[in-house]
Design an enzyme around this catalytic site. Structure first.
Site, mmCIF file in Angstrom:
data_model
loop_
_atom_site.group_PDB
_atom_site.id
_atom_site.type_symbol
_atom_site.label_atom_id
_atom_site.label_comp_id
_atom_site.label_asym_id
_atom_site.label_seq_id
_atom_site.Cartn_x
_atom_site.Cartn_y
_atom_site.Cartn_z
ATOM 1 N N LYS A 39 0.844 -1.206 0.000
ATOM 2 C CA LYS A 39 0.000 0.000 0.000
ATOM 3 C C LYS A 39 0.880 1.257 0.000
ATOM 4 O O LYS A 39 2.093 1.172 0.252
ATOM 5 C CB LYS A 39 -0.900 -0.020 1.241
ATOM 6 C CG LYS A 39 -0.137 0.039 2.563
ATOM 7 C CD LYS A 39 -1.047 -0.240 3.762
ATOM 8 C CE LYS A 39 -0.256 -0.198 5.052
ATOM 9 N NZ LYS A 39 -1.046 -0.713 6.185
ATOM 10 N N TYR A 265 14.179 31.762 4.240
ATOM 11 C CA TYR A 265 12.978 32.510 4.619
ATOM 12 C C TYR A 265 13.003 32.911 6.087
ATOM 13 O O TYR A 265 13.470 32.152 6.941
ATOM 14 C CB TYR A 265 11.728 31.657 4.359
ATOM 15 C CG TYR A 265 11.400 31.500 2.888
ATOM 16 C CD1 TYR A 265 11.308 32.601 2.045
ATOM 17 C CD2 TYR A 265 11.173 30.242 2.347
ATOM 18 C CE1 TYR A 265 10.993 32.453 0.698
ATOM 19 C CE2 TYR A 265 10.856 30.080 1.007
ATOM 20 C CZ TYR A 265 10.765 31.193 0.189
ATOM 21 O OH TYR A 265 10.454 31.041 -1.139
HETATM 22 C C1 LIG Z 1 -0.223 -1.639 6.890
HETATM 23 C C2 LIG Z 1 -0.734 -2.916 7.423
HETATM 24 C C3 LIG Z 1 0.117 -4.027 7.596
HETATM 25 C C4 LIG Z 1 1.614 -3.946 7.445
HETATM 26 O O1 LIG Z 1 2.196 -3.658 8.697
HETATM 27 P P1 LIG Z 1 3.796 -3.562 8.864
HETATM 28 O O2 LIG Z 1 3.973 -3.151 10.271
HETATM 29 O O3 LIG Z 1 4.252 -2.531 7.897
HETATM 30 O O4 LIG Z 1 4.337 -4.906 8.550
HETATM 31 C C5 LIG Z 1 -0.449 -5.239 7.952
HETATM 32 N N1 LIG Z 1 -1.778 -5.344 8.151
HETATM 33 C C6 LIG Z 1 -2.624 -4.297 8.037
HETATM 34 C C7 LIG Z 1 -4.069 -4.487 8.290
HETATM 35 C C8 LIG Z 1 -2.123 -3.047 7.688
HETATM 36 O O5 LIG Z 1 -2.963 -2.010 7.595
#
Ligand SMILES: *Cc1c(COP(=O)(O)O)cnc(C)c1O
Length: 370
Positions: A39, A265
């Site tokens: 993601k 700035y």
């Molecule tokens: C983002 C997410 C993960 C991944 O978690 P990590 O700590 O990056 O391994 C796993 N499960 C769900 C439901 C998530 O939203």
């Protein structure tokens, strides 16, 4: 060293991804399936090439947060199944058109999906059911178990391919008791699934830190995001992992600042002695926030630390190179496998996840294959 790109680039080191994947696989049994979480553009890298590489390594499943992220992967040639963790009913049509698998997380979304499938004449569409065991974010509550399973028993629209939950504090061993409670609740949820559903093939609760700290929570599949990108949320795991991305930029100008003159700035930096500043082609619009300004953050030039002078601008920042022999065109390291994103994140009071995913699309991505 001059920056070979002559611009700001986020390198994506695929061999590091291979290393991390193999390391995480070594922590689970041979039968346990592996879901790669890609993601948010593969945690700020680039989802499609990262997913393609993981697909070639034999990953079992992908997870994205939103339908649009899954659609992009399918369009770019990913054939491994993709779970959408947080789909919204408005995207169900797109979701099924692209054969994405929804994680259904409350009675409203479940009913909407059943209704959608029914109206489209879809039967036996595989779904995962997400239960809340303590994170209190999304998921059916324990009180919904009967209603949830009841709805599924009474429809031909969907079949349960998976049941999942998410750990709230798997990286924090002070919360071990709480986490063990989450694992126990999840076991109860799974055990209550009607025999009608058959054996649920994919039962999953662990994220990266769950994989590393809670073997009892591996069930039949694990989900890893941050670990694949090279961070284990603990120094003892970090040393076995290789950060996948390196953020590099370039010096575009060098200025000599006289005593009493200022930089940037609001004149936030005023020189109390002659100072040499270097302007870097990177700013808060690229994901390096103003919080790093005024000597809080620094970059690496020729292996030496150059503190940020004054305020970070939108497209540039200035650093102190008084003690560093350098020229226009030289390479600047913001983070890499040695000066890690986790250590940079810590300076600003955040975590690797946030810094990595903040690197904006404006920064060119470059895939490194060796
Ligand atoms: C983002 C997410 C993960 C991944 O978690 P990590 O700590 O990056 O391994 C796993 N499960 C769900 C439901 C998530 O939203």
């Amino acid at each position: 060293m001059t920056n070979m790109y002559h611009e700001t680039v986020l390198e994506i080191h695929l061999p590091h991804l291979t290393h991390n994947f193999k390391y995480l696989k070594s922590k689970i049994s041979a039968e346990t399936k592996f879901m790669a979480v890609v993601k948010a553009a593969g945690y700020g890298s680039e989802a499609a090439p990262v997913a393609k590489h993981l697909q070639s390594l034999g990953v079992d499943y992908f997870a994205v947060a939103y339908t649009s992220e899954g659609v992009e992967l399918v369009q770019k040639g990913i054939t491994t199944p993709i779970l959408v963790l947080h789909p919204q009913p408005t995207h169900f049509k797109e979701l099924v058109t692209h054969r994405l698998i929804p994680s259904l997380y409350n009675l409203y979304v479940l009913k909407e999906f059943i209704q959608f499938c029914t109206s489209e004449g879809i039967t036996q569409y595989p779904v995962h059911l997400k239960f809340n065991t303590g994170l209190n974010r999304i998921g059916f509550s324990m009180d919904d178990i009967d209603a949830c399973y009841g709805l599924i028993r009474n429809t031909k629209a969907v079949i349960v391919e998976g049941i999942l939950s998410h750990l709230a504090a798997s990286e924090d061993l002070k919360e071990k008791e709480f986490t063990l409670g989450q694992i126990k609740s999840f076991q109860t949820i799974v055990s209550k699934a009607p025999s009608l559903f058959g054996t649920i093939p994919l039962v999953h609760q662990s994220n990266t830190s769950g994989i590393l700290n809670y073997p009892e929570a591996h069930f039949t599949m694990v989900r890893s995001g941050i670990g694949l990108y090279g961070f284990g949320n603990d120094v003892k795991f970090d040393k076995n992992l290789k950060p996948v991305t390196s953020l590099k930029s370039v010096i575009t100008q060098i200025n000599t600042i006289k005593k009493g003159e200022s930089v940037g700035y609001n004149r936030a930096f005023v020189a109390n002695k002659k100072t040499i500043s270097a302007t870097i082609a990177l700013g808060h619009a690229d994901g390096i926030g103003r919080i790093f300004g005024n000597q809080k953050g620094f970059v690496w030039i020729h292996g030496k630390k150059a503190p940020i002078l004054g305020n970070v601008c939108m497209d540039m920042l200035m650093v102190d190179v008084t003690a560093i022999l350098c020229s226009v065109g030289d390479e600047v390291i913001i983070f890499n496998a040695h000066h890690t994103a986790a250590s940079v994140a810590e300076i600003s009071g955040t975590i690797s996840y946030e810094l990595l995913t903040a690197i904006s699309p404006r920064v060119k991505r470059k895939i490194i294959n060796r």
